[in-house]
Design a protein around this motif. Structure first.
Motif, short mmCIF file in Angstrom:
data_model
loop_
_atom_site.label_atom_id
_atom_site.label_comp_id
_atom_site.label_asym_id
_atom_site.label_seq_id
_atom_site.Cartn_x
_atom_site.Cartn_y
_atom_site.Cartn_z
N GLY A 1 1.08 -1.63 0.22
CA GLY A 1 -0.01 -0.13 -0.31
C GLY A 1 1.06 1.46 -0.03
O GLY A 1 0.36 2.29 0.36
N TYR A 2 2.21 1.19 -0.11
CA TYR A 2 3.12 2.33 -0.12
C TYR A 2 4.06 2.01 -0.79
O TYR A 2 4.33 1.03 -1.43
N ARG A 3 4.79 3.22 -1.14
CA ARG A 3 5.58 3.18 -2.28
C ARG A 3 6.47 4.40 -1.65
O ARG A 3 6.52 5.57 -1.46
N LYS A 4 8.09 3.68 -1.52
CA LYS A 4 8.93 5.16 -1.36
C LYS A 4 9.03 6.35 -2.34
O LYS A 4 8.43 6.19 -3.61
N VAL A 5 8.70 7.57 -2.20
CA VAL A 5 9.16 8.77 -2.49
C VAL A 5 10.33 8.83 -3.84
O VAL A 5 11.16 8.11 -3.79
N VAL A 6 10.46 8.80 -5.17
CA VAL A 6 11.00 8.21 -6.15
C VAL A 6 12.02 9.19 -5.77
O VAL A 6 11.80 10.48 -5.45
N SER A 7 13.42 9.13 -5.73
CA SER A 7 14.94 10.13 -5.35
C SER A 7 15.10 10.61 -4.47
O SER A 7 15.80 10.63 -3.77
N ASN A 8 14.26 9.35 -3.20
CA ASN A 8 14.45 9.87 -2.43
C ASN A 8 15.09 8.90 -1.47
O ASN A 8 15.93 7.36 -1.21
N ASN A 9 16.68 9.07 -0.72
CA ASN A 9 17.58 8.01 -0.26
C ASN A 9 17.47 8.16 1.02
O ASN A 9 18.97 7.54 1.33
N CYS A 10 15.73 7.55 1.85
CA CYS A 10 16.58 6.86 3.07
C CYS A 10 17.22 5.70 3.36
O CYS A 10 16.72 4.77 2.20
N THR A 11 17.32 4.73 4.09
CA THR A 11 17.99 3.35 4.00
C THR A 11 17.84 3.37 5.76
O THR A 11 17.10 3.81 6.28
N ASP A 12 17.77 1.82 5.27
CA ASP A 12 17.27 0.99 6.67
C ASP A 12 15.70 2.02 7.72
O ASP A 12 14.67 2.51 6.68
N GLY A 13 14.87 1.42 8.64
CA GLY A 13 14.43 2.32 9.01
C GLY A 13 14.02 1.29 9.01
O GLY A 13 12.91 -0.41 8.76
#
Length: 993
Positions: free
Chosen positions: A526-538
């Protein structure tokens, strides 16, 4: 340097290779409308001509090559993919011969039919091609709805997926930066607003970013969206949203994942406190960008000054066009300062280290304002000794320069004045490392933006030094992933508690429809990471889609459609069917397609039908196309009814020239070719505003008003509508006479409607001149076929008061007068110099014969007796024809009530090869009912379904090949092209066999 000459004088280019010292003229054989330079190859140019032709040059305009004709304006592009492939490839939208638009790619030096490519299968909407970075967009309208398609990195086109019930009316691509599409969509219930959508990497699946963004119309009718992408900071946008008829400005730092209002300045320009409390009061900005490079718009930012934004706007509850002031932010929109109380043009110099402001006014000015501390303080400078009407301001290329040019005029009658301003003398040194400080990008204190902490290198505001060339000056450090780094996936909506849940129209299990048993697919959380978002782990693992084994499913939701979405096809042309399945194991399913014409095909799996299933129909008709998909778990089927037609080329309306009042007659629409598929007939009578619509090509009707009446038939076949109009003379009484011509007229008869109309007019004029009869009494119609013959109608008429001018006795007298003149060979006309045509009655009438010789010879008497004998024989045969078995009377029915006439090209009733007529009363002309037989020709029968009377006609092999023989016909080789019918009026003379 390239200069274009005035196209009203000549079409030439002036080219200089020595910075304008000398120029060489190159004449062109076309007129340039616009030029498109290659972004990297400085000598490569595309030129668009005023007659919609596209030319290319690899020599900076010295030589030109025609690429393509019929190119849509502003719909041609250089290929600019991120990997730099094919730099000489040109994308263009061109018009086909039949008026459709098509997407074409070709090399700039070779765009022949053999080398060009058509990446999109089929036609596209006019002016819909967009090529932007790695993406290509086209639009196709079907069923009254626009459908949008995208190709990512030049791969196969896929339909763009918006939320199911967005039902877009219009779409604009805002940005394709960072492998993502930002689009503005006007949905079915919007008029002056658009919704912002953001896509996945491929540009296929879109989710909502912001609703009801304000839009307006530009001077040229173009749509302008109140959305501004801030330069220098990826993912940062400003937008004006309409809320309850109020427009408010919002800001986002993460590509539309979160939006917030702008905090108003705490003090005004004079230092007085501003009482403005969110969310009831905020700062609102005008976001229009100027298309004119010499004037600034309402807002400005630069890549080399990433934290500085200058804009005009107001403080309050909503955006207003009144009380506009100028505002600046030096921390990327977190805090704002008022800098002027009136609108100014602002220019960036030295990477934003110097801001130059010039007042927007229609009055002449002498001063401008400079700021060296990101707009915190401003100094006033004079740039001219005399006040100047400023027309524009232009900075030197590159924001690191300190030179600007102001151009204008001292008075409305004076010439342009150019004022060059160089600010280098203001600085006494270049900036050193100690003159800079780090600045961290944040959103109201939140340092992790787009999954990273970004730190920029900025000059200290108190340092007055020249920065020079921009060196980037940004470092980035990834952050730990949180829920804020994820947006809702396609088909999911964010609820008030922050959770992304499936929309009512979305079935999450549909994700597995494209995989087979034994394979795996990505099951969305139901979620997708925002394109160009560079977060890791969590929380990255928790929100990322998980691979799952494909479940075995029976086929469900099967559909079969044509590739163009239409339910019609043309006989003899390829039809491409597409089989679509919502759920089921595609790789392990058997597909069976029955085209409904006795041909069926089978496929082992759906993957072999990805490019469509092609079939050619050899006959016209409505075909039931069925598809069956089955696997080990079940089956599903679908049906499509396809109308196969043959192009309708000609319509001829067949009906009598003259009829009696209140007498039923038939009108028949004769088609060429006769078999074209499903047809609709629209009939218009006289001045009636309501038509009669039928599915049959023949109708019966009556006219109750005397005079000239018109009848029009329109025949609709697929996308083609043809019509024919005829005029019918309606009277209570009339008389008619068959006319014949001297044989030399046949040598000049092309047997086409236009020729017959012109000759009819000439014959009528000749009769009127010889007899002195009013032209209102005479109607002449030259009939189709050879030998040439005509029908002469003697008609009554009325004056303006409605009083009848002639009685039945008068008509009889007129008839006798006409016959007398005709038999005396007094009626003739000149067809062309040296070609004299005599007009005479076709056979014996009640009028006396006139012999111009002094005495009667024996042969003349013998001929006269023979004619009388033949006349008596005809009379006897007519009276006793029903009592003599096997005897046929050769005649043709004139009355359309009792006749079905077939002719592919005639504009009037068909006629026999043997001209015969006689003077008849209107009762005989209308009521006579005789059988019709062509002479010595292969025969076929067309039955009138309304009356049951048959007409014998002749068909040819050519007619059969055009669209197939009508059902029941067996044409014989060598027969003539058009049906040959007998006389349209009854004959009383037997013809030799």
């Amino acid at each position: 340097i390239m200069l274009l000459t005035d196209p009203e004088v000549e079409s030439s280019l002036l080219i200089s290779s020595d910075e304008g010292a000398t120029y060489q003229k190159y004449r062109l054989n076309f007129y340039i409308h616009s030029l498109l330079f290659h972004p990297k190859q400085e000598d490569w140019i595309l030129a668009y001509s005023q007659d919609q032709k596209l030319f290319s040059s690899v020599e900076f305009g010295r030589r030109w090559l025609l690429l393509h004709e019929g190119v849509a304006p502003n719909r041609f592009y250089w290929s600019m993919m991120g990997n730099g492939r094919e730099p000489d490839l040109v994308h263009l939208e061109a018009k086909t011969v039949d008026g459709h638009a098509q997407y074409i790619t070709c090399k700039m030096q070779n765009c022949s039919e053999a080398t060009r490519s058509k990446p999109f299968p089929g036609y596209i909407d006019h002016n819909s091609l967009i090529v932007q970075g790695d993406y290509v967009f086209v639009q196709v309208t079907s069923g009254g709805r626009p459908h949008y398609y995208v190709s990512y990195r030049r791969n196969t086109f896929a339909q763009m997926k918006l939320p199911k019930y967005s039902l877009p009316k219009d779409m604009h691509v805002i940005s394709t930066d960072e492998n993502q599409v930002f689009a503005a969509v006007q949905e079915w219930n919007q008029n002056d607003t658009y919704n912002l959508y953001i896509s996945d990497t491929r540009g296929i699946y879109f989710t909502l970013a912001l609703e009801n963004v304000k839009s307006s119309q530009g001077l040229e009718g173009n749509v302008m969206i109140d959305l501004y992408e801030v330069a220098g900071i990826k993912g940062m946008f400003l937008a004006n949203k309409k809320i309850d008829n109020q427009v408010k400005t919002f800001i986002t730092y993460n590509k539309g994942r979160d939006w917030s209002l702008l905090q108003a300045p705490h003090t005004d320009l004079r230092g007085n406190p501003v009482h403005c409390l969110l969310p009831y009061c905020s700062l609102h900005l005008h976001l229009k960008v100027s298309d004119n490079p010499y004037t600034s718009g309402n807002i400005a930012s630069r890549d080399t000054a990433p934290s500085i934004i200058v804009a005009s706007g107001n403080i309050g509850t909503e955006l207003s066009d009144n009380d506009i002031s100028m505002f600046v932010t030096s921390d990327a929109g977190n805090t704002w300062r008022q800098i002027f109380e009136e609108e100014h043009s602002v220019l960036y110099l030295d990477q934003g280290g110097v801001l130059v402001a010039m007042k927007h006014t229609s009055l002449p000015i002498r001063h401008l304002w400079l700021s060296f501390d990101e707009g915190r303080s401003w100094s006033k400078y004079s740039f001219t000794s005399l006040p100047l009407f400023v027309d524009g301001v232009l900075g030197e290329p590159g924001e690191e320069t300190l030179i600007m040019t102001v151009f204008g005029h001292f008075s409305h009658r004076s010439e342009w004045q150019l004022v060059k301003i160089d600010y280098k003398s203001i600085f006494d040194r270049r900036c050193a490392e100690e003159d800079y400080r780090p600045w961290q990008l944040h959103s109201q204190g939140e340092a992790c933006i787009m999954g990273a902490k970004r730190i920029y290198r900025k000059r200290k505001s108190e340092k007055k030094c020249m920065q020079g060339k921009y060196a980037g000056g940004m470092t980035s450090e990834p952050c730990v992933c949180t829920e804020a780094d994820f947006d809702c996936d396609y088909g999911y909506e964010r609820h008030s508690n922050g959770q992304c849940l499936p929309a009512f129209w979305y079935n999450p299990s549909s994700l597995s429809k494209d995989c087979s048993l034994g394979q795996s697919y990505l099951n969305s959380t139901g979620y997708r990471k925002v394109v160009s978002n560079n977060c890791t782990d969590g929380v990255r693992e928790r929100y990322t889609a998980k691979p799952q084994q494909c479940p075995g499913k029976p086929p469900q939701g099967l559909r079969i459609i044509t590739s163009d979405g239409r339910l019609t096809a043309e006989q003899g042309h390829n039809v491409t069917f597409l089989v679509q399945l919502e759920e089921g194991d595609l790789q392990r399913s058997l597909i069976q397609v029955d085209f409904g014409d006795g041909i069926a095909v089978s496929y082992a799996n759906l993957s072999s039908t990805e490019d469509g299933i092609k079939h050619i129909y050899q006959n016209v008709g409505i075909f039931r196309v069925t598809v069956l998909v089955e696997n080990s778990l079940g089956s599903d089927n679908a049906v499509l009814y396809l109308h196969v037609t043959c192009p309708l080329e000609h319509v001829h309306l067949s009906l009598p020239f003259v009829t009696t009042k209140n007498k039923e007659i038939n009108a028949t629409a004769v088609l060429w070719p006769s078999q074209v598929g499903t047809l609709t007939y629209v009939w218009w009578f006289g001045n009636n505003t309501e038509p009669l619509i039928t599915l049959e090509g023949s109708i019966a009707f009556t006219f109750s008003v005397e005079g000239m009446n018109t009848i029009t038939v329109q025949v609709s076949a697929g996308n083609t509508i043809l019509q024919d109009t005829k005029t019918v003379a309606v009277y209570e009484k009339f008389q008619s006479l068959r006319l014949a011509f001297s044989p030399n007229l046949d040598d000049h008869n092309p047997d086409i409607p236009e020729w017959r109309r012109d000759v009819s007019r000439v014959v009528k004029r000749a009769l009127v001149e010889v007899t002195g009869i009013s032209s209102k009494h005479v109607l002449v119609a030259v009939l189709p076929g050879l030998p040439t013959s005509a029908e002469l109608f003697i008609l009554p008429y009325q004056d303006a008061t409605g009083e009848k001018k002639r009685t039945a006795a008068d008509l009889e007298q007129i008839s006798e007068s006409l016959i007398q003149k005709l038999n005396q060979n007094l009626v003739h006309f000149e067809l062309k110099p040296g070609v004299r045509i005599l007009i005479h009655a076709a056979h014996l009438t009640a009028a006396p014969l006139v012999d111009l010789t002094p005495s009667h010879s024996g042969s003349a008497m013998l001929m006269l007796l023979s004619v009388v004998f033949v006349g008596l024989a005809v009379f006897v045969i007519y009276k006793f024809k029903r009592k003599i078995p096997g005897l046929n009377i050769y005649a043709q029915m004139q009355n359309e009530k009792d006749q079905e006439m077939v002719s592919p090209v005639s504009q009037r009733e068909s006629i026999p090869n043997v001209p015969q007529s006689e003077l008849m009363s209107h009762e005989q002309l209308v009521d006579e009912k005789l059988e019709v037989h062509p002479i010595e020709q292969p025969q076929a029968t067309v039955q009138n379904p309304r009356k049951g009377n048959a007409t014998k006609v002749v068909w040819t092999e050519d007619f059969q090949k055009a669209c197939g023989s009508p059902r029941g016909f067996k044409p014989r080789p060598g027969a003539e092209v058009f049906p040959q019918l007998l006389s349209p009026r009854a004959q009383k003379k037997s013809l030799p066999m």
